[in-house]
Design a protein around this motif. Structure first.
Motif, PDB file in Angstrom:
ATOM      1  N   GLY A 196       0.801  -1.222   0.000  1.00  0.00           N
ATOM      2  CA  GLY A 196       0.000   0.000   0.000  1.00  0.00           C
ATOM      3  C   GLY A 196       0.832   1.269   0.000  1.00  0.00           C
ATOM      4  N   GLY A 197       2.154   1.142   0.172  1.00  0.00           N
ATOM      5  CA  GLY A 197       3.028   2.321   0.183  1.00  0.00           C
ATOM      6  C   GLY A 197       3.414   2.744  -1.220  1.00  0.00           C
ATOM      7  N   ILE A 198       4.231   3.777  -1.326  1.00  0.00           N
ATOM      8  CA  ILE A 198       4.648   4.276  -2.642  1.00  0.00           C
ATOM      9  C   ILE A 198       5.472   3.215  -3.380  1.00  0.00           C
ATOM     10  CG2 ILE A 198       6.554   5.569  -1.562  1.00  0.00           C
ATOM     11  CD1 ILE A 198       6.322   7.542  -3.891  1.00  0.00           C
ATOM     12  N   VAL A 199       6.255   2.417  -2.626  1.00  0.00           N
ATOM     13  CA  VAL A 199       6.828   1.190  -3.181  1.00  0.00           C
ATOM     14  C   VAL A 199       6.440   0.041  -2.252  1.00  0.00           C
ATOM     15  CG1 VAL A 199       8.771   2.041  -4.542  1.00  0.00           C
ATOM     16  CG2 VAL A 199       9.050   1.774  -2.097  1.00  0.00           C
ATOM     17  N   GLU A 200       6.097  -1.076  -2.858  1.00  0.00           N
ATOM     18  CA  GLU A 200       5.588  -2.185  -2.053  1.00  0.00           C
ATOM     19  C   GLU A 200       6.645  -3.245  -1.787  1.00  0.00           C
ATOM     20  OE1 GLU A 200       1.785  -3.354  -3.861  1.00  0.00           O
ATOM     21  OE2 GLU A 200       0.913  -1.859  -2.489  1.00  0.00           O
ATOM     22  N   THR A 201       7.600  -3.362  -2.693  1.00  0.00           N
ATOM     23  CA  THR A 201       8.635  -4.389  -2.512  1.00  0.00           C
ATOM     24  C   THR A 201      10.010  -3.791  -2.802  1.00  0.00           C
ATOM     25  OG1 THR A 201       8.587  -5.054  -4.833  1.00  0.00           O
ATOM     26  CG2 THR A 201       7.084  -6.209  -3.340  1.00  0.00           C
ATOM     27  N   ARG A 202      11.015  -4.515  -2.325  1.00  0.00           N
ATOM     28  CA  ARG A 202      12.384  -4.075  -2.569  1.00  0.00           C
ATOM     29  C   ARG A 202      12.704  -4.115  -4.071  1.00  0.00           C
ATOM     30  NH1 ARG A 202      17.237  -6.959  -2.576  1.00  0.00           N
ATOM     31  NH2 ARG A 202      19.054  -5.657  -2.157  1.00  0.00           N
ATOM     32  N   GLU A 203      12.163  -5.109  -4.766  1.00  0.00           N
ATOM     33  CA  GLU A 203      12.407  -5.237  -6.212  1.00  0.00           C
ATOM     34  C   GLU A 203      11.876  -4.022  -6.954  1.00  0.00           C
ATOM     35  OE1 GLU A 203      11.212  -7.795  -4.260  1.00  0.00           O
ATOM     36  OE2 GLU A 203      13.254  -8.585  -4.249  1.00  0.00           O
ATOM     37  N   GLN A 204      10.665  -3.617  -6.548  1.00  0.00           N
ATOM     38  CA  GLN A 204      10.052  -2.458  -7.187  1.00  0.00           C
ATOM     39  C   GLN A 204      10.905  -1.215  -6.939  1.00  0.00           C
ATOM     40  OE1 GLN A 204       6.274  -1.402  -5.504  1.00  0.00           O
ATOM     41  NE2 GLN A 204       5.801   0.024  -7.166  1.00  0.00           N
ATOM     42  N   LYS A 205      11.398  -1.100  -5.718  1.00  0.00           N
ATOM     43  CA  LYS A 205      12.237   0.046  -5.367  1.00  0.00           C
ATOM     44  C   LYS A 205      13.502   0.048  -6.228  1.00  0.00           C
ATOM     45  CE  LYS A 205      14.236   2.421  -1.384  1.00  0.00           C
ATOM     46  NZ  LYS A 205      14.028   2.831  -0.007  1.00  0.00           N
ATOM     47  N   LEU A 206      14.106  -1.127  -6.401  1.00  0.00           N
ATOM     48  CA  LEU A 206      15.311  -1.225  -7.219  1.00  0.00           C
ATOM     49  C   LEU A 206      15.045  -0.842  -8.670  1.00  0.00           C
ATOM     50  CD1 LEU A 206      17.142  -4.418  -5.908  1.00  0.00           C
ATOM     51  CD2 LEU A 206      18.023  -2.076  -5.947  1.00  0.00           C
ATOM     52  N   ASP A 207      13.902  -1.288  -9.191  1.00  0.00           N
ATOM     53  CA  ASP A 207      13.518  -0.936 -10.571  1.00  0.00           C
ATOM     54  C   ASP A 207      13.495   0.576 -10.759  1.00  0.00           C
ATOM     55  OD1 ASP A 207      13.268  -3.339 -11.714  1.00  0.00           O
ATOM     56  OD2 ASP A 207      11.078  -3.497 -11.532  1.00  0.00           O
ATOM     57  N   ILE A 208      12.878   1.251  -9.818  1.00  0.00           N
ATOM     58  CA  ILE A 208      12.771   2.704  -9.914  1.00  0.00           C
ATOM     59  C   ILE A 208      14.153   3.353  -9.782  1.00  0.00           C
ATOM     60  CG2 ILE A 208      11.715   4.767  -8.893  1.00  0.00           C
ATOM     61  CD1 ILE A 208       9.449   2.736  -7.932  1.00  0.00           C
ATOM     62  N   PHE A 209      14.984   2.766  -8.915  1.00  0.00           N
ATOM     63  CA  PHE A 209      16.356   3.261  -8.795  1.00  0.00           C
ATOM     64  C   PHE A 209      17.097   3.181 -10.133  1.00  0.00           C
ATOM     65  CE2 PHE A 209      18.534   4.278  -4.715  1.00  0.00           C
ATOM     66  CZ  PHE A 209      17.404   4.490  -3.952  1.00  0.00           C
ATOM     67  N   PHE A 210      16.867   2.092 -10.881  1.00  0.00           N
ATOM     68  CA  PHE A 210      17.533   1.960 -12.174  1.00  0.00           C
ATOM     69  C   PHE A 210      17.103   3.072 -13.142  1.00  0.00           C
ATOM     70  CE2 PHE A 210      18.332  -2.573 -10.918  1.00  0.00           C
ATOM     71  CZ  PHE A 210      19.708  -2.500 -11.006  1.00  0.00           C
ATOM     72  N   GLN A 211      15.805   3.401 -13.130  1.00  0.00           N
ATOM     73  CA  GLN A 211      15.323   4.476 -14.017  1.00  0.00           C
ATOM     74  C   GLN A 211      15.924   5.826 -13.616  1.00  0.00           C
ATOM     75  OE1 GLN A 211      11.039   4.323 -13.618  1.00  0.00           O
ATOM     76  NE2 GLN A 211      11.060   2.112 -13.915  1.00  0.00           N
ATOM     77  N   TYR A 212      15.926   6.056 -12.307  1.00  0.00           N
ATOM     78  CA  TYR A 212      16.488   7.282 -11.721  1.00  0.00           C
ATOM     79  C   TYR A 212      17.965   7.392 -12.112  1.00  0.00           C
ATOM     80  CZ  TYR A 212      17.397  10.292  -7.474  1.00  0.00           C
ATOM     81  OH  TYR A 212      17.733  11.259  -6.573  1.00  0.00           O
ATOM     82  N   HIS A 213      18.671   6.303 -11.948  1.00  0.00           N
ATOM     83  CA  HIS A 213      20.096   6.252 -12.257  1.00  0.00           C
ATOM     84  C   HIS A 213      20.336   6.523 -13.744  1.00  0.00           C
ATOM     85  CE1 HIS A 213      23.958   3.945 -12.957  1.00  0.00           C
ATOM     86  NE2 HIS A 213      24.298   4.826 -12.035  1.00  0.00           N
ATOM     87  N   ALA A 214      19.517   5.900 -14.584  1.00  0.00           N
ATOM     88  CA  ALA A 214      19.691   6.066 -16.030  1.00  0.00           C
ATOM     89  C   ALA A 214      19.461   7.522 -16.429  1.00  0.00           C
ATOM     90  CB  ALA A 214      18.724   5.144 -16.784  1.00  0.00           C
TER      91      ALA A 214
END
Lengths: 423, 106
Positions: A196-214
């Motif tokens: 229910g949070g802005i990110v629900e799993t660690r995997e999802q958080k990592l995915d977003i980090f990759f986009q941010y990083h790119a």
């Protein structure tokens, strides 16, 4: 109404009934439901240098008095900022994370800290802020002129996020249409994955980090191949001390500037509207005398304390106020508590916009890690309030705001308000 | 009592009588000299009371201590004449002292 009166009484007795050793001030739920104050009141009174070993963060110390925090914050040799400055282990400190090895100057000790910090300092120096001021004012005016009148809306989304994201996008030299990516990434960085949070799993958080990083890798590549442009990315890409920095070190510093550059100011802007609503006598004082805006801004920064704590790590066994802090122990300096310390701040629970010394607060930290962007934060708050008072006699908070689930970022996810009429 | 002249970046001079034992930061704040914010209240912890000591006074004032030196690194216009004014205490030897307030601190 004094804010102390808002604390639920049941919570105070519940906290007082707990054995001291079980008192874990870092519990995020108490920040979400705004019941953190009794915990720190008790710790300041009974155990100002407090060890907790029973919570989710394991063994760590809590420092809760203003002068004790000052002593630790200014002793960076004994209390190191490496490898991280929050109790929550950030993504770079987690085993098997692709972002392991990421670093940022807030989490470095001298001499490296000093070198990297110095490079970004000119971007937020008073001289540069003078140049930025008209732009921020024009944007603040547009944001406020477009707000609905007589209709409920979310102040966080429409004002606090907008203004701070615009400023940060300018500092980064990013296209304005990408500005809300910054608020989103900032929220993801500090979010603990929960259903229910802005990110629900660690995997999802990592995915977003990759986009941010790119995104920021591309920005670096554009800047490094162009003439220096004066924005933060260009400064890092061209300065001899940072142009060859490891990619993850660059990204770490981008994260630091993203979170530091919007989240804190955003939450203080929201906090100012909330605090003035809860303290109508102060709101009236401000309306009658707009010259009080700068001291109201400082008072709000104290009262809100947008970052509740900063963490250090003991570099050796050290006796502090009669307690033995062991080498390697995490030490949380609770700014949120230092700002409520009655030994240093008179009537600390009250929100008083014309205090004698409003700048005497600990929200920016002290010592070599003191907030680099503090003047930019104050500037944005001052401008938005100068423009608000020109336009609206009142902004009414309709409902209790929704607070962030975190004992680091102390802020608001949303806050419903109504502007009844224009001046 | 000694005299200290504070010169703002635009050239405006403020001459203040400072009691012995009082820091020249405190004297500036009490007399409303602009540009000396002193957020930490004189604990050598914030670097918002940075001044440049006039060259002729450098020797008598002396250099910064270790903690002060580190904090001065935060100040955008640091040079060899930089000191934190909270760390300079008035004494008879400093009567007539001249300091300049950096532009980045107005």
């Amino acid at each position: 109404m004094a804010t102390a009166a808002l604390q639920p009484m049941a919570e105070t007795s519940e906290v007082d009934a707990l054995p001291l050793a079980e008192l874990d001030p870092a519990r995020a739920d108490r920040f979400r439901n705004d019941s953190w104050a009794p915990v720190f009141e008790r710790l300041r009174r009974e155990d100002p240098v407090h060890l907790c070993e029973t919570g989710e963060f394991g063994r760590y110390w809590s420092i809760t008095k203003y002068n004790d925090i000052m002593a630790i914050d200014t002793d960076h040799k004994t209390f190191s900022s490496e490898p991280g400055i929050t109790l929550v282990r950030t993504i770079d400190q987690q085993q098997t994370s692709p972002f392991q090895g990421m670093s940022m100057f807030i989490a470095m000790d001298p001499p490296k800290h000093d070198i990297q910090r110095k490079i970004v300092t000119p971007a937020v120096s008073p001289m540069n802020l003078k140049l930025l001021e008209p732009l921020i004012r024009e944007r603040a005016a547009t944001i406020l002129d477009n707000l609905p009148v007589g209709e409920e809306f979310d102040w966080v989304d429409k004002v606090s996020m907008e203004l701070t994201a615009m400023t940060l996008a300018t500092l980064f030299g990013m296209p304005q249409e990408d500005r809300r990516k910054l608020t989103y990434w900032s929220d993801v960085v500090t979010a603990v994955p929960t259903p229910g949070g802005i990110v629900e799993t660690r995997e999802q958080k990592l995915d977003i980090f990759f986009q941010y990083h790119a995104y920021f890798t591309q920005l670096w590549n554009e800047r490094v191949n162009a003439e220096p442009t004066g924005d933060l990315i260009s400064m890092l890409a061209h300065d001899p001390a940072t142009r060859d920095m490891a990619p993850l070190e660059y990204f770490g510093n981008v994260i630091l500037l993203t979170v530091g550059g919007n989240d804190t100011t955003r939450n203080t802007i929201t906090g100012s509207v909330y605090a003035l609503n809860k303290n109508q006598d102060q709101y009236a004082k401000l309306r009658a005398n707009p010259d009080l805006i700068p001291s109201m801004v400082s008072e709000t920064i104290r009262w809100q304390t947008p970052l509740a704590h900063m963490k250090r790590r003991a570099t050796r066994d050290v006796e502090f106020r009669g307690k033995l802090i062991r080498e390697g122990d995490p030490v949380a300096m609770w700014y949120v508590s230092g700002n409520r310390d009655e030994e240093v701040i008179e009537r600390p629970n009250d929100y008083i916009i014309d205090r004698a010394r409003p700048r005497q607060h600990i929200s920016f930290g002290f010592g070599i890690h003191r907030c680099v962007g503090n003047r930019l934060a104050e500037l944005q708050l001052r401008i938005i309030w100068e423009e608000i008072l020109k336009r609206f006699p009142e902004i009414t908070v309709v409902d209790e705001p929704k607070r962030v689930f975190s004992s680091f970022v102390k802020g608001y996810e949303s806050m419903k308000v109504v502007i009844p009429r224009r001046n | 009592m000694g005299r200290v002249t504070y010169i703002e970046h635009d050239g405006t001079e403020h001459v203040v009588a400072v009691e012995e034992g009082v820091s020249i930061m405190e004297a500036a704040v009490q007399n409303g000299v602009p540009g000396i914010d002193a957020d930490c209240g004189g604990q050598c912890a914030c670097a918002t009371c940075h001044v440049h000591v006039d060259a002729t006074w450098l020797e008598r004032v002396g250099g910064p201590g270790e903690a002060e030196d580190e904090l001065l690194n935060l100040a955008p216009e640091r040079d060899d004449t930089s000191r934190l004014s909270c760390q300079i205490t008035m004494s008879p030897a400093l009567d007539g002292l001249v300091v300049r307030i950096p532009e980045s601190q107005h």
